[in-house]
Design a protein around this motif. Structure first.
Motif, PDB file in Angstrom:
ATOM      1  N   ALA A 104     -48.022  65.145 -65.814  1.00  0.00           N
ATOM      2  CA  ALA A 104     -48.651  64.366 -66.881  1.00  0.00           C
ATOM      3  C   ALA A 104     -49.773  63.487 -66.305  1.00  0.00           C
ATOM      4  O   ALA A 104     -50.852  63.358 -66.895  1.00  0.00           O
ATOM      5  CB  ALA A 104     -47.626  63.521 -67.599  1.00  0.00           C
TER       6      ALA A 104
ATOM      7  N   LEU B 216     -46.722  66.337 -72.833  1.00  0.00           N
ATOM      8  CA  LEU B 216     -46.540  66.453 -71.380  1.00  0.00           C
ATOM      9  C   LEU B 216     -45.318  65.683 -70.886  1.00  0.00           C
ATOM     10  O   LEU B 216     -44.757  66.011 -69.845  1.00  0.00           O
ATOM     11  CB  LEU B 216     -47.807  65.978 -70.658  1.00  0.00           C
ATOM     12  N   ASN B 217     -44.923  64.652 -71.627  1.00  0.00           N
ATOM     13  CA  ASN B 217     -43.758  63.856 -71.217  1.00  0.00           C
ATOM     14  C   ASN B 217     -42.518  64.156 -72.066  1.00  0.00           C
ATOM     15  O   ASN B 217     -41.558  63.386 -72.056  1.00  0.00           O
ATOM     16  CB  ASN B 217     -44.096  62.358 -71.318  1.00  0.00           C
TER      17      ASN B 217
END
Ligand code: GAL
Length: 416
Positions: free
Chosen positions: A410, A218-219
């Motif tokens: 996130a 997600l990052n």
């Protein structure tokens, strides 16, 4: 004379018995667009033919968020409908509340275990018992295109990658038409977003980011690329898109006002209802970069525990009808989806459905078959809602930087 009255008495008895076994089924759903209403009308017809009374409980709002809110208030008030459209992990949550009826008697009699792909059967079961009946398989990662608009704009074929897509979108814009018909509602923003996650990152990245909700994915730099691409798509939508219903966006493609729409194959139900022919009037193609993948969305009905025996009988008949071959064919021909029941003949289905059916089987073997996060298949309703909001905020507010958008999504994914 005596004979006649005996006959009349016997007839009265039979009728009474018939009436006793016929019940009312109140069915909650959100199928209110042209194609959807036609499809659910087929289920109503089948139930009426069995002598039951169909009480329609339609709550408008694509994606079903409104319907779920109304359902909760009815159940809390102790007055649930007989059946409700409930999908994916939400089935487990409802079953956990102890309010769903056990459908095993019907499922065993009709041999559902042998008629369903195991991945689907598992979702329909709670602690090993069936509590929901599956209706169909929708593919979400579709791109719909108007053939005449593409021709007018000089776009030779449906774009296969996002780079090709932006070249095509630019040509459509130059031709004075709207490149992307978008319905600006959070679930539609999320639908487009998951296409981009899949197209930019591939199925493995999709699983990591939107199914396992892995913070690393997600990052990641891939997520940055996803958000940049997603924002670029927005620049090809028209200013009137906020709040627009999905079927009105489809209508823009049908009416040659726009070139493309990213939407699941319920959109095909609208093309079908408008008498349009795939391959001639419109094109169905996998969203750019997702040709080797398939985001699935299985609609299903869960039944609520009811006390009345005739109502229970009607629920059983509804469950059996939903899984029956007659319904599976006629419903899905109208809805744009494919039957969930295995080994159904596909000869009456169009090329888009045949492709969907083939890709469903093929991607299951290659790892490309992934659950749709935007349509309640992948994650808990709480996480889904939070991500949907973060995605939609990013889509709607160009002042949110890509870096902040990544962070917000996130963070939302960590919602329990
Ligand atoms: C989906 C649902 C489809 C279709 C669509 C638009 O979530 O699975 O059947 O109805 O929403 O309302």
């Amino acid at each position: 004379m005596l004979k006649l009255s005996k006959l009349a008495a016997a007839l009265a008895l039979t009728l009474a018995a018939g009436a006793a076994s016929a019940g009312e089924v109140e069915v909650l759903h959100w199928w209110t667009s042209g194609g959807e209403a036609k499809s659910v009308g087929e289920l109503k017809k089948i139930m009426q033919a069995k002598g039951h009374t169909w009480k329609d409980f339609a709550v408008a709002g694509g994606g079903g968020d409104n319907a779920m809110t109304v359902l909760k208030s009815r159940v809390v008030a102790g007055n649930p409908p007989a059946a409700a459209q409930i999908k994916g992990p939400a089935i487990q949550e409802w079953a956990n509340e102890g309010v769903l009826a056990n459908l095993d008697p019907v499922a065993k009699a009709e041999q559902w275990d042998s008629l369903l792909p195991k991945v689907v059967a598992d979702v329909m079961k709670y602690k090993g018992n069936y509590v929901a009946a599956p209706v169909n398989v929708h593919r979400v990662n579709w791109m719909w295109a108007n053939a005449a608009v593409l021709k007018k704009a000089g776009v030779a074929a449906a774009p296969k990658t996002w780079d090709e897509f932006f070249v095509a979108a630019e040509k459509v814009k130059k031709a004075g038409l709207i490149p992307v018909a978008h319905g600006g509602q959070n679930w539609q923003d999320f639908t487009t977003f998951e296409d981009v996650v899949l197209g930019v990152g591939g199925p493995k990245f999709y699983q990591d980011a939107l199914v396992r909700l892995d913070p690393k994915a997600l990052n990641s730099a891939t997520m940055t690329k996803v958000l940049e691409t997603f924002r670029k798509i927005k620049s090809y939508t028209d200013p009137a898109s906020p709040g627009r219903d999905w079927n009105l966006a489809t209508a823009m493609v049908i009416q040659e006002k726009a070139a493309f729409q990213f939407m699941g194959d319920w959109a095909k139900g609208e093309f079908t209802a408008a008498g349009k022919v795939p391959g001639k009037d419109y094109i169905c193609a996998a969203a750019p970069g997702t040709g080797n993948a398939y985001t699935f969305n299985v609609d299903s009905f869960a039944m609520f525990k009811l006390k009345d025996a005739t109502a229970q009988k009607a629920q059983g008949d509804l469950a059996a009808a939903i899984m029956g071959p007659e319904f599976q064919e006629v419903f899905n021909l109208n809805k744009g989806s494919i039957p969930v029941r295995l080994n159904m003949k596909m000869d009456k289905f169009d090329d888009c459905a045949k492709l969907s059916s083939k890709d469903f089987v093929d991607t299951a073997k290659t790892g490309g078959l992934v659950p749709s996060a935007a349509h309640g298949m992948a994650i808990s309703p709480a996480a889904e809602g939070a991500i949907k909001d973060a995605v939609s905020q990013f889509w709607n507010n160009d002042k949110i930087s890509v870096a902040d958008g990544v962070k917000n999504i996130a963070k939302a994914a960590a919602t329990k």
